[in-house]
Write an enzyme that holds these catalytic residues in place. Structure first.
Site, short mmCIF file in Angstrom:
data_model
loop_
_atom_site.label_atom_id
_atom_site.label_comp_id
_atom_site.label_asym_id
_atom_site.label_seq_id
_atom_site.Cartn_x
_atom_site.Cartn_y
_atom_site.Cartn_z
N SER A 1 41.09 38.64 45.91
CA SER A 1 41.14 38.22 44.52
C SER A 1 42.27 37.22 44.31
CB SER A 1 41.26 39.46 43.63
OG SER A 1 41.01 39.13 42.27
N ASP B 1 29.83 42.40 43.24
CA ASP B 1 31.03 41.83 42.65
C ASP B 1 30.67 40.94 41.48
OD1 ASP B 1 33.36 40.49 42.01
OD2 ASP B 1 33.91 40.02 44.08
N HIS C 1 34.22 44.29 43.48
CA HIS C 1 35.36 43.38 43.61
C HIS C 1 36.52 44.15 44.22
CE1 HIS C 1 37.62 39.76 42.71
NE2 HIS C 1 38.56 40.50 42.14
#
Length: 410
Positions: free
Chosen positions: A50, A137, A169
């Protein structure tokens, strides 16, 4: 809609766990206060998830003469955000706004390299790059992750791209505490496959089986020593960072893996989940690899402890001179050359910037122009975070630019 994520995941999405793997589960040793000292480093790699995935890409691109490969979970192409929070939210996570194409970002990279603010992108040619985007995700759109694959391929990198696993995610690990399809704290998921071995195999070549008991030490070091100016909090980094050092690395050559957490995943908020559950220490122990875990934290403009990939702390965030970039590189240099960087004294000349003209526009127009941002239907001035009221085309505000990336009410 993904806007509610606001740079981090705020909701949980459950999923079915896949068949269990036969894995080794090794307890992480308690941290030992210490410093980063020199080891015989034979290759340096970077990985992240991320916001940490975005920073991993920034480091790889900016310092391509140092990093020999990258492993990235759920992030977009280099400087997708363009120093703009709205672009980060609505173009580089969601796709409500147009974003720079990979070709445009590739040219930006060449231009910056020509100016000396990045290493030459020719260094990326032949580098192994491993990318992951889970099919569950919905925090970073699949097409944004696809742009990263295109960006790297266009520069000649050897890209492996896992985009078929039904993961949310998260970082995916054989010992992750969450179900595969989850998008929830602490953002480490178990999907019944060992993608960490897959990643390391692509980056460094064949890997030995993971250790069932760790032989090394976990060093807890003061990050202030590596941050420009000596104040980690001023650049949204925590006081403590960590490094796992296998016993074999004390006397012989080793690789170095820099691993970067995502938002809400730093040591002080959800604990040590990535450090414990990423499944890197287990492979480090049997494959002669040190793992460095730098730590971001919160500050004004970054309440969720993300790494800087949109310019909340510095407009130089994606350059070699970016404060967080410099700090991580100082850690890498300490492990490669020994000791923290020398203390230097600099003289700063302060000039008073001219007062910009006031701009009156709807709150919607302010956000589109990058003068403000929106959270939960309310508009705030970028930089000063002053409340401007409802986000719509009817409510108007008057702003002026007090400094780069900092707007205030007139």
């Amino acid at each position: 809609m993904r806007l509610r994520n606001a740079l981090v995941v705020l909701a949980a999405v459950t999923g079915l766990a896949a068949a269990s793997l036969s894995i080794s589960l090794a307890a992480v040793p308690p941290p030992q206060p210490g410093t980063l000292t020199r080891y015989d480093i034979t290759g340096t790699y970077v990985s992240g998830v991320s916001s940490g995935g975005y920073l991993a890409n920034q480091l790889h691109v900016a310092y391509s003469s140092v990093f020999q490969g990258a492993g990235i979970f759920s992030a977009g192409a280099y400087d997708c955000a363009q120093n703009n929070l709205n672009t980060a939210l609505y173009a580089c996570m969601d796709t409500f706004q147009a974003r720079k194409t990979p070709a445009e970002l590739e040219q930006l990279t060449r231009n910056r390299a020509a100016a000396g603010t990045l290493d030459p992108p020719q260094n990326l040619s032949g580098d192994p790059v491993w990318l992951f985007h889970g099919s569950a995700d919905d925090t970073v759109a699949r097409v944004v992750n696809d742009d990263l694959a295109t960006y790297y391929r266009d520069f000649g990198a050897r890209v492996a791209y896992n985009n078929t696993t039904a993961a949310g995610h998260a970082w995916v690990s054989p010992i992750g505490p969450n179900a595969c399809g989850a998008t929830a704290s602490p953002y480490v998921n178990k999907c019944g496959i060992d993608v960490v071995r897959e990643m390391l195999g692509h980056l460094t070549g064949p890997v030995n089986a993971a250790a069932s008991a760790l032989s090394g030490k976990l060093v807890q070091f003061d990050q202030n020593a590596y941050v420009p100016g000596g104040n980690a909090a001023s650049v949204s980094m925590g006081r403590e960072g960590f490094a796992y050092v296998p016993r074999s690395c004390e006397t012989g050559p080793c690789k170095l893996m820099v691993t970067l957490h995502g938002c809400y995943q730093y040591f002080g908020l959800v604990g040590n989940a990535l450090l414990v559950s990423a499944y890197l220490n287990e492979y480090a122990d049997t494959n002669n690899m040190i793992v460095l875990y730098p730590q971001a934290t919160t500050m004004t403009g970054n309440p969720r402890g993300c790494w800087d990939w949109w310019g909340y702390q510095s407009p130089q965030y994606a350059l070699k001179t970016g404060p967080q970039m410099t700090a991580v590189m100082n850690m890498v240099k300490a492990l490669s050359a020994g000791g923290p960087p020398p203390t230097t004294t600099t003289t700063t000349t302060t000039t008073t910037p001219p007062v910009s003209e006031c701009v009156t526009a709807s709150n919607y127009a302010h956000t589109v122009a990058g003068r403000a941002y929106v959270t939960l239907g309310q508009t705030y001035a970028l930089g000063s975070h002053q409340s401007l009221g409802l986000w719509n085309t009817f409510t108007t505000s008057t702003l002026r630019q007090a400094s780069p990336n900092h707007w205030v009410k007139c």
